[in-house]
Scaffold this motif. Structure first.
Motif, PDB file in Angstrom:
ATOM      1  N   LEU A 155       0.835  -1.203   0.000  1.00 25.42           N
ATOM      2  CA  LEU A 155       0.000   0.000   0.000  1.00 25.42           C
ATOM      3  C   LEU A 155       0.871   1.254   0.000  1.00 25.42           C
ATOM      4  CD1 LEU A 155      -2.666   1.530   0.170  1.00 25.42           C
ATOM      5  CD2 LEU A 155      -2.613   1.192   2.665  1.00 25.42           C
ATOM      6  N   GLY A 156       1.911   1.255   0.825  1.00 22.67           N
ATOM      7  CA  GLY A 156       2.792   2.412   0.863  1.00 22.67           C
ATOM      8  C   GLY A 156       3.445   2.691  -0.476  1.00 22.67           C
ATOM      9  N   LYS A 157       3.870   1.643  -1.158  1.00 19.55           N
ATOM     10  CA  LYS A 157       4.486   1.816  -2.474  1.00 19.55           C
ATOM     11  C   LYS A 157       3.470   2.316  -3.498  1.00 19.55           C
ATOM     12  CE  LYS A 157       8.175  -1.585  -1.818  1.00 19.55           C
ATOM     13  NZ  LYS A 157       8.764  -2.867  -2.255  1.00 19.55           N
ATOM     14  N   ARG A 158       2.210   1.873  -3.376  1.00 20.94           N
ATOM     15  CA  ARG A 158       1.161   2.362  -4.278  1.00 20.94           C
ATOM     16  C   ARG A 158       0.851   3.830  -4.011  1.00 20.94           C
ATOM     17  NH1 ARG A 158      -3.170  -1.138  -2.579  1.00 20.94           N
ATOM     18  NH2 ARG A 158      -4.551   0.156  -3.855  1.00 20.94           N
ATOM     19  N   ILE A 159       0.928   4.235  -2.746  1.00 19.82           N
ATOM     20  CA  ILE A 159       0.738   5.647  -2.408  1.00 19.82           C
ATOM     21  C   ILE A 159       1.799   6.497  -3.099  1.00 19.82           C
ATOM     22  CG2 ILE A 159       0.945   7.333  -0.526  1.00 19.82           C
ATOM     23  CD1 ILE A 159      -0.413   5.235   1.294  1.00 19.82           C
ATOM     24  N   ILE A 160       3.042   6.036  -3.059  1.00 19.67           N
ATOM     25  CA  ILE A 160       4.130   6.765  -3.699  1.00 19.67           C
ATOM     26  C   ILE A 160       3.977   6.753  -5.219  1.00 19.67           C
ATOM     27  CG2 ILE A 160       6.622   6.855  -4.056  1.00 19.67           C
ATOM     28  CD1 ILE A 160       5.603   7.692  -1.234  1.00 19.67           C
ATOM     29  N   GLU A 161       3.748   5.566  -5.766  1.00 20.46           N
ATOM     30  CA  GLU A 161       3.644   5.433  -7.223  1.00 20.46           C
ATOM     31  C   GLU A 161       2.533   6.308  -7.784  1.00 20.46           C
ATOM     32  OE1 GLU A 161       2.769   1.978 -10.632  1.00 20.46           O
ATOM     33  OE2 GLU A 161       2.737   1.470  -8.492  1.00 20.46           O
ATOM     34  N   HIS A 162       1.339   6.179  -7.229  1.00 23.83           N
ATOM     35  CA  HIS A 162       0.199   6.908  -7.791  1.00 23.83           C
ATOM     36  C   HIS A 162       0.151   8.354  -7.306  1.00 23.83           C
ATOM     37  CE1 HIS A 162      -1.644   3.502  -9.847  1.00 23.83           C
ATOM     38  NE2 HIS A 162      -1.193   2.761  -8.838  1.00 23.83           N
ATOM     39  N   GLY A 163       0.800   8.635  -6.167  1.00 23.90           N
ATOM     40  CA  GLY A 163       0.934  10.024  -5.748  1.00 23.90           C
ATOM     41  C   GLY A 163       1.747  10.812  -6.753  1.00 23.90           C
ATOM     42  N   ILE A 164       2.831  10.221  -7.231  1.00 29.03           N
ATOM     43  CA  ILE A 164       3.656  10.863  -8.253  1.00 29.03           C
ATOM     44  C   ILE A 164       2.840  11.107  -9.521  1.00 29.03           C
ATOM     45  CG2 ILE A 164       5.601  10.474  -9.824  1.00 29.03           C
ATOM     46  CD1 ILE A 164       6.973   8.988  -7.490  1.00 29.03           C
ATOM     47  N   LEU A 165       2.119  10.093  -9.963  1.00 31.44           N
ATOM     48  CA  LEU A 165       1.346  10.216 -11.194  1.00 31.44           C
ATOM     49  C   LEU A 165       0.248  11.270 -11.066  1.00 31.44           C
ATOM     50  CD1 LEU A 165       0.975   6.418 -12.116  1.00 31.44           C
ATOM     51  CD2 LEU A 165       2.608   8.073 -13.042  1.00 31.44           C
ATOM     52  N   LEU A 166      -0.412  11.314  -9.909  1.00 35.66           N
ATOM     53  CA  LEU A 166      -1.523  12.258  -9.731  1.00 35.66           C
ATOM     54  C   LEU A 166      -1.026  13.693  -9.586  1.00 35.66           C
ATOM     55  CD1 LEU A 166      -4.561  12.535  -9.549  1.00 35.66           C
ATOM     56  CD2 LEU A 166      -4.395  12.135  -7.070  1.00 35.66           C
ATOM     57  N   ILE A 167       0.059  13.900  -8.853  1.00 33.87           N
ATOM     58  CA  ILE A 167       0.610  15.254  -8.742  1.00 33.87           C
ATOM     59  C   ILE A 167       1.035  15.755 -10.111  1.00 33.87           C
ATOM     60  CG2 ILE A 167       2.526  16.625  -7.822  1.00 33.87           C
ATOM     61  CD1 ILE A 167       2.448  14.835  -5.317  1.00 33.87           C
ATOM     62  N   ASP A 168       1.645  14.887 -10.898  1.00 33.43           N
ATOM     63  CA  ASP A 168       2.047  15.275 -12.251  1.00 33.43           C
ATOM     64  C   ASP A 168       0.830  15.605 -13.110  1.00 33.43           C
ATOM     65  OD1 ASP A 168       4.067  15.464 -14.449  1.00 33.43           O
ATOM     66  OD2 ASP A 168       2.951  13.762 -15.247  1.00 33.43           O
ATOM     67  N   GLU A 169      -0.246  14.878 -12.910  1.00 35.89           N
ATOM     68  CA  GLU A 169      -1.446  15.060 -13.730  1.00 35.89           C
ATOM     69  C   GLU A 169      -2.198  16.339 -13.393  1.00 35.89           C
ATOM     70  OE1 GLU A 169      -5.819  12.928 -14.379  1.00 35.89           O
ATOM     71  OE2 GLU A 169      -4.187  11.803 -13.445  1.00 35.89           O
ATOM     72  N   ILE A 170      -2.406  16.632 -12.111  1.00 35.37           N
ATOM     73  CA  ILE A 170      -3.285  17.754 -11.724  1.00 35.37           C
ATOM     74  C   ILE A 170      -2.548  18.878 -10.996  1.00 35.37           C
ATOM     75  CG2 ILE A 170      -5.274  16.212 -11.591  1.00 35.37           C
ATOM     76  CD1 ILE A 170      -5.074  16.313  -8.561  1.00 35.37           C
ATOM     77  N   GLY A 171      -1.276  18.677 -10.660  1.00 30.88           N
ATOM     78  CA  GLY A 171      -0.526  19.692  -9.940  1.00 30.88           C
ATOM     79  C   GLY A 171      -0.659  19.529  -8.434  1.00 30.88           C
TER      80      GLY A 171
END
Length: 230
Positions: free
Chosen positions: A26-42
């Motif tokens: 779960l922690g790794k998914r938070i990091i992985e998708h956190g990066i993708l979402l910040i890049d997507e929406i700022g």
């Protein structure tokens, strides 16, 4: 380098997180998708609620790892600088000539990033884009001094100190090694930003890279100082 890095764990100051995200799927998914979402929406539009939807988990589960999105950004930026630091160490440790070692170090901290397959849950190319666009938001806050005392920026400062020592080895008489080192690291982010968004006010682009600019800048700075001291 990939084999060497695979044996190392990227270390982030433990005060930044509540639970180490590297310790669970779960922690790794938070990091992985956190990066993708910040890049997507700022970063400004990013929330843990939106991230929870992306990873199919409750918002509260993310708060078990990070107390705020600011702390998540601090984690991502610290991880990035530690990753850059490892690359710099490996790229320079067998280079005998001081000038060559300096130029190699500058190349590492200024070049266009390529994805590192060692860390499958982190896309370094996208993370680099976040660092270019959002890094200043991690320290341009009212809490920067207290967070600095807590050691939140120790990885970033350690990277600059390493570069400073390499500069001093080339010219021990140069008066501004810390300023030059921090200018190279921060300036590289700025030049990469200008390249994409304000190309009319930078010479960096397809023909000239930020690496070429900062090597030239450093050569001239150290040469001028040496000439004055002779």
């Amino acid at each position: 380098m990939i084999n060497l890095l695979s044996n190392l764990k990227i270390s982030v100051p433990d005060k930044i997180f509540i639970k180490d995200p590297e310790s669970s799927d779960l922690g790794k998914r938070i990091i992985e998708h956190g990066i993708l979402l910040i890049d997507e929406i700022g970063f400004d539009s990013f929330t843990f609620k939106k991230l929870g939807v992306k990873i199919g988990s409750n918002e509260s589960s993310i708060y078990r790892y990070f107390e705020s999105k600011h702390k998540l950004l601090l984690y991502l930026t610290s991880w990035y600088w530690a990753w850059i630091e490892y690359q710099m160490v490996f790229a320079t440790h067998n280079v005998p000539d001081d000038k060559d070692r300096l130029f190699k170090a500058i190349e590492v901290v200024t070049r266009t990033i390529k994805e590192d397959v060692t860390y499958t849950h982190i896309n370094e190319v996208i993370l680099n884009r976040i660092i270019i666009n959002e890094y200043s938001k991690s320290y341009l806050t009212k809490e920067v001094d207290s967070e600095n005392k807590e050691g939140y920026f120790e990885v970033y400062k350690r990277l600059i100190h390493r570069l400073r020592e390499i500069i001093k080895n080339v010219n021990p008489d140069y008066k501004f090694p810390s300023s030059l080192a921090s200018t190279i690291v921060e300036g590289a982010l700025h030049q990469h930003f200008l390249k994409v968004h304000f190309s009319s006010i930078t010479d960096c682009g397809k023909a000239i890279t930020p690496t070429e600019f900062f090597i030239n800048l450093t050569q001239n700075a150290l040469k001028t100082n040496t000439d004055e001291s002779n």
